[in-house]
Design a protein around this motif. Structure first.
Motif, mmCIF file in Angstrom:
data_model
loop_
_atom_site.group_PDB
_atom_site.id
_atom_site.type_symbol
_atom_site.label_atom_id
_atom_site.label_comp_id
_atom_site.label_asym_id
_atom_site.label_seq_id
_atom_site.Cartn_x
_atom_site.Cartn_y
_atom_site.Cartn_z
ATOM 1 N N GLY A 112 23.170 44.459 -37.741
ATOM 2 C CA GLY A 112 22.389 43.233 -37.714
ATOM 3 C C GLY A 112 22.602 42.435 -36.453
ATOM 4 O O GLY A 112 22.968 42.961 -35.404
ATOM 5 N N ASP A 113 22.406 41.136 -36.560
ATOM 6 C CA ASP A 113 22.477 40.263 -35.389
ATOM 7 C C ASP A 113 23.899 39.860 -35.010
ATOM 8 O O ASP A 113 24.147 39.474 -33.863
ATOM 9 C CB ASP A 113 21.664 38.995 -35.642
ATOM 10 N N SER A 114 24.835 39.956 -35.959
ATOM 11 C CA SER A 114 26.168 39.371 -35.739
ATOM 12 C C SER A 114 26.908 39.908 -34.519
ATOM 13 O O SER A 114 27.598 39.134 -33.839
ATOM 14 C CB SER A 114 27.038 39.553 -36.992
ATOM 15 N N PRO A 115 26.820 41.233 -34.179
ATOM 16 C CA PRO A 115 27.529 41.696 -32.992
ATOM 17 C C PRO A 115 26.643 41.779 -31.748
ATOM 18 O O PRO A 115 27.075 42.317 -30.727
ATOM 19 C CB PRO A 115 27.999 43.096 -33.412
ATOM 20 N N ILE A 119 24.960 40.051 -28.731
ATOM 21 C CA ILE A 119 25.058 38.839 -27.935
ATOM 22 C C ILE A 119 23.680 38.216 -27.742
ATOM 23 O O ILE A 119 22.702 38.903 -27.454
ATOM 24 C CB ILE A 119 25.724 39.125 -26.570
ATOM 25 N N GLY A 120 23.601 36.918 -27.957
ATOM 26 C CA GLY A 120 22.358 36.191 -27.817
ATOM 27 C C GLY A 120 21.544 36.123 -29.089
ATOM 28 O O GLY A 120 20.674 35.268 -29.224
ATOM 29 N N ILE A 159 16.296 37.494 -37.042
ATOM 30 C CA ILE A 159 17.027 36.728 -36.030
ATOM 31 C C ILE A 159 16.985 37.410 -34.670
ATOM 32 O O ILE A 159 16.785 36.771 -33.634
ATOM 33 C CB ILE A 159 18.487 36.506 -36.496
ATOM 34 N N MET A 160 17.154 38.740 -34.662
ATOM 35 C CA MET A 160 17.203 39.461 -33.393
ATOM 36 C C MET A 160 15.894 39.387 -32.623
ATOM 37 O O MET A 160 15.885 39.397 -31.388
ATOM 38 C CB MET A 160 17.583 40.927 -33.632
ATOM 39 N N ARG A 161 14.778 39.298 -33.314
ATOM 40 C CA ARG A 161 13.474 39.242 -32.639
ATOM 41 C C ARG A 161 13.305 37.965 -31.818
ATOM 42 O O ARG A 161 12.454 37.908 -30.918
ATOM 43 C CB ARG A 161 12.353 39.350 -33.670
ATOM 44 N N HIS A 162 14.087 36.959 -32.132
ATOM 45 C CA HIS A 162 13.985 35.688 -31.407
ATOM 46 C C HIS A 162 15.184 35.431 -30.487
ATOM 47 O O HIS A 162 15.238 34.368 -29.861
ATOM 48 C CB HIS A 162 13.865 34.537 -32.408
ATOM 49 N N LEU A 163 16.141 36.384 -30.417
ATOM 50 C CA LEU A 163 17.384 36.104 -29.680
ATOM 51 C C LEU A 163 17.831 34.686 -30.007
ATOM 52 O O LEU A 163 18.042 33.840 -29.136
ATOM 53 C CB LEU A 163 17.182 36.282 -28.177
ATOM 54 N N LEU A 202 11.114 28.586 -36.068
ATOM 55 C CA LEU A 202 10.611 29.872 -35.588
ATOM 56 C C LEU A 202 10.347 30.847 -36.735
ATOM 57 O O LEU A 202 9.685 31.874 -36.535
ATOM 58 C CB LEU A 202 11.623 30.507 -34.622
ATOM 59 N N PHE A 203 10.845 30.521 -37.933
ATOM 60 C CA PHE A 203 10.791 31.444 -39.057
ATOM 61 C C PHE A 203 9.982 30.869 -40.212
ATOM 62 O O PHE A 203 9.944 29.660 -40.411
ATOM 63 C CB PHE A 203 12.210 31.761 -39.558
#
Length: 303
Positions: A215-218, A220-221, A241-245, A270-271
């Protein structure tokens, strides 16, 4: 980075959508962070102290409370750390480490930034890090609830058909479908009295998820970011989350001078409201947290 003395600040969260009665664990984690900040003034050490406390709690989806994967046997954990002294480390899909955030911190001292899977575990063993605790009844109960819901018609991840998990099943054991999806993380952001910032995150992964999911946790950004103007950590469904950095995007608004609370609100905007997302952040003067549907949290400052 300014050396001007200022009030240290800590914000911690226990995961977007996690039960609010777990907030006492966040309070304890924030106190641990403040004690560490008082001891040596290092923002990163303080953030790690907070996250380690939540990994050891057993109620949060991190460390000893990590969600069982869909096979009911495997646990895959991610963690990350970053500060404004140049320390950056992350771990993904590690299975047998008691405190993944400590492994992420150790990785920051290697030539690499991110280690995953077997290599990360071998590195942990070489350092003598403790193995994971046995799976608890709490974890097994959460798994039974998720499997029951996966068999239903209500999407466990917004916009995703539950049947896709069956279609793309990649575990060794066959799928056996007979409450609530686990997508929460834990995280901490810290402003040190010397003006340095740090962030630390840890998660037991998303449930449901395919084997090997990160997922997004590791990243960066996405799930975390720290820079000279502050630190940000995100929680929620990483695929969104990753799609929006998200963490870097929110940090950029803070860097541009936007008030912290406004930056958090803009990040959540954004969501879609059905996508549960939470944010915590500290800046040079402010500290705050915000979530669509509730999130256990704690905020403390040095006196």
């Amino acid at each position: 980075m300014s050396n001007t003395q200022q009030a240290g600040a800590v914000v911690v969260h226990g995961g977007a959508g996690a039960p609010l009665d777990h907030e006492d664990g966040c309070v304890l984690a924030a106190r641990r962070a403040l004690a560490q900040l008082q001891a040596n003034g290092d923002a990163l050490d303080a953030a790690i102290a907070a996250v380690t406390a939540m990994e050891d709690d057993g109620r949060f989806n991190a460390g000893s409370g990590s969600a069982l994967c869909l096979d009911g046997a495997t646990i895959e954990m991610d963690a990350s750390i970053m500060d404004t002294r140049g320390r950056l480390g992350a771990v993904a899909c590690v299975r047998d480490v008691k405190n993944p955030v400590l492994l992420a911190r150790a990785i920051a001292d290697t030539p690499h930034v991110l280690l995953a899977g077997e290599g990360a575990e071998r590195f942990a063993r070489s350092l003598g890090m403790a193995r994971s605790a046995p799976v608890s009844e709490h974890q097994r109960a959460q798994h039974r609830q998720i499997m029951s819901e996966l068999a239903g018609s209500v999407p466990l991840m917004p916009g995703i058909d539950n049947r896709l998990f069956e279609r793309f099943w990649n575990y060794k054991t066959p799928i056996q479908l007979p409450k609530s999806a686990a997508c929460d993380t834990v995280g901490a952001v810290v402003r040190g009295p010397d003006g340095h910032f740090a962030v630390a995150c840890s998660t037991g992964g998303s449930a449901p998820s395919l084997l090997g999911r990160v997922g997004d946790s590791p990243i960066i950004g996405s799930g975390f970011f720290a820079g000279p103007h502050g630190a940000v950590a995100a929680s929620g469904i990483g695929e969104h989350i990753m799609r929006h950095l998200l963490a870097r995007t929110v940090y950029g608004w803070i860097e541009d001078g936007m008030p912290l609370q406004k930056a958090l609100e803009r990040g959540l905007d954004l969501f879609d409201k059905e996508v549960n997302v939470g944010l915590i952040a500290v800046s040079r003067q402010e500290a705050g947290a915000l979530c669509h549907h509730g999130m256990p949290q704690a905020k403390m400052t040095q006196r």
